[in-house]
Design an enzyme around this catalytic site. Structure first.
Site, PDB file in Angstrom:
ATOM      1  CB  CYS A   1      -0.957   0.010   1.183  1.00  0.00           C
ATOM      2  SG  CYS A   1      -0.132   0.037   2.779  1.00  0.00           S
TER       3      CYS A   1
ATOM      4  CD  GLU B   1      -4.449  -0.678  -3.800  1.00  0.00           C
ATOM      5  OE1 GLU B   1      -3.466  -0.524  -3.062  1.00  0.00           O
ATOM      6  OE2 GLU B   1      -5.567  -1.045  -3.397  1.00  0.00           O
TER       7      GLU B   1
END
EC number: 1.2.1.27
Length: 485
Positions: free
Chosen positions: A287, A386
């Protein structure tokens, strides 16, 4: 511990014992680099979870009243055992996750640092006192543990992320039920073994393997007082809403789309080195990965030239092999999903500078080479979503103002980086970027354990972040006592 040569069936860890799941269901755990079955993980049911929570609730009656120095001593011993088993733990990370051994070794270090912080956290657990708030009256604030805590962790950091959670929660006097990713269960079991060896009492740490049933059970169980979660944005939002509706304290760390702005005055060689490591390390499955490079003005062409050269030099293969930088992605399904993103990027008009689909490494592993796009725009899916894979997109803009505006358009806000030698640019970036963790001339601005991991916007759901003083606040509750003498 499972016999990795035979793919033995793993067990849950409940009340200090290794126990079979009542469900009878299992899922294979392959080595992402070879496809070899390392173990079979139980897909537990609500009955398994209820048993673990009940044991944790009972253990809390004693552990919550254990003197803080005694709890800290167990953690100091745990830290020592983790150091002694460092290489074994790193190898386990590489086997079940696929990342290079060098990266796995670094991940173990970060996990150990989290335990070190937890062992030293008693100084942060102290309350406050004020005498004479009125004549002969004093008032004080004391911290107490909250009870049974649930933790749900992802596949990408099987050592570090669990160590964000249960060591600090346990140091604060809580008991813990951990649901690790079913894709990377081996490391979690080994962590429990070592904590037991360090002297942790039965029932203080419990591990229940599984999927949706266990997750929903943790979110809904009335005896679970708090939930710590790390994972994708849609699941983080679900975890936050569901657990909150059931009256729980929640911290849910979610996805990201981290931007790296490169100014014309930047040290390009240094910037490229940082960006390549941040974008393609851990196969982009983190992340804090660099997902988008924002090239400002005339820096675009020389930056692309150096980026392309550096990306072409990346070594791909089994993470246990020497000199390998980029290992496989976690599963074949994730590889296919990423390949679909690459195809979509081409269709939407981005320039495919390097196509990772063409790298032939091994038909048995889930390998995908580094992919590099240029001329990406904010209308494209590969900019918006993402991808969580070794894919880097380059966007070209004319000014720092435009770069900041573009970066702030993203729904995610974990981190952002700036490469420059100009102090005024740094100041402007620091003040105007809407993200929780900023890097100046470095690629992964993840903080140490004594600072909070402070994502913003759709990268975080909750009020108190993981780690640091936020972590102590999250795992304790305050009691005010006012007395007349």
């Amino acid at each position: 511990m499972a016999n990795l040569a035979t793919g033995e069936k793993l067990k849950n860890f409940i009340g200090g014992q290794w126990v079979e799941s009542d469900s009878g269901k299992t899922e294979a755990v392959p080595n992402p680099a070879t496809g070899e079955i390392l173990a079979h993980v139980p897909i537990s049911n609500r009955e398994d979870l209820d048993r673990a929570v009940s044991v944790a609730k009972e253990a809390f009656k004693t552990w919550g009243k254990t003197p803080v120095p005694r709890r800290a001593r167990v953690l100091f011993k745990y830290q020592q055992l983790l150091v002694e088993n460092w290489e074994e733990l790193a190898r386990l990370v590489t086997l079940e996750n696929g990342k290079s051994y060098k990266e796995a070794y670094g991940e173990v270090q970060r996990g150990i640092e989290c335990v070190e912080f937890a062992a030293g956290a008693p100084s942060l657990m102290m309350g406050k006192q004020l005498p004479d708030i009125a004549t002969n009256i004093e008032s004080g604030m004391y911290r107490y543990p909250i009870g049974v805590v649930g933790g749900i962790t992802p596949f990408n950091f099987p050592m570090m992320v669990p160590c964000w959670m249960f060591p600090l929660a346990i140091a604060c006097g809580n008991t813990f039920v951990l649901k690790p990713s079913e894709r990377t269960p081996l490391l979690a079991n080994r962590l429990a073994e070592l904590f037991t060896e360090a002297g942790l009492p039965e029932g203080v740490l419990n591990i229940v393997h599984g999927a949706h049933d266990v997750v929903n059970g943790l979110l809904e169980h009335p005896d679970v007082k708090a939930i710590s979660f790390v994972g994708s944005q849609p699941v983080a939002e679900y975890v936050y809403k569901t657990a909150s509706q059931h009256g729980k304290r929640v911290q849910a760390l979610a996805g990201a789309k981290n931007h790296s702005i490169v100014m014309p005055d930047a040290d390009l060689d240094g910037a490229v080195n940082q960006i390549v490591n941040a974008a393609y390390g851990s196969a982009g499955e983190r992340c804090m990965a660099a997902a988008v490079v924002v090239a400002v003005g005339e820096v675009a062409e020389p930056l692309m030239e150096k980026l392309q050269k550096a990306v072409n030099e990346i070594t791909i293969g089994n993470g246990l092999d020497d000199d390998v930088f980029l290992g496989p992605v976690i599963r074949e399904s994730h590889k296919q999903k990423t390949e679909n993103y690459i195809e979509l990027g081409e269709k939407e008009g981005a320039t495919l500078v390097r196509d990772g689909r063409k790298d032939n490494v091994s038909k048995d592993g889930y390998f995908l080479g580094p992919t590099l796009f240029d001329n990406v725009t904010t209308e494209m899916t590969i900019w918006k979503e993402e991808i969580f894979a070794p894919v880097l997109s380059v966007v070209r803009v004319e000014s720092l103002d435009e770069a900041i505006q573009l970066t702030n358009q993203s729904e995610f806000a974990n981190g952002a980086c700036l490469y420059t030698t100009n102090g005024s640019s740094v100041r402007k970036f620091r003040e105007e970027i809407d993200a929780g963790m900023l890097g100046i001339n470095l690629g992964v601005p993840a903080p140490m354990a004594f600072f909070p991991f402070s994502g913003w916007k759709n990268s975080f759901y909750g009020d108190l972040h993981a780690n640091g003083t936020d972590g102590v606040e999250f795992y304790t509750r305050k009691k005010m006592i006012t007395a007349r003498w």
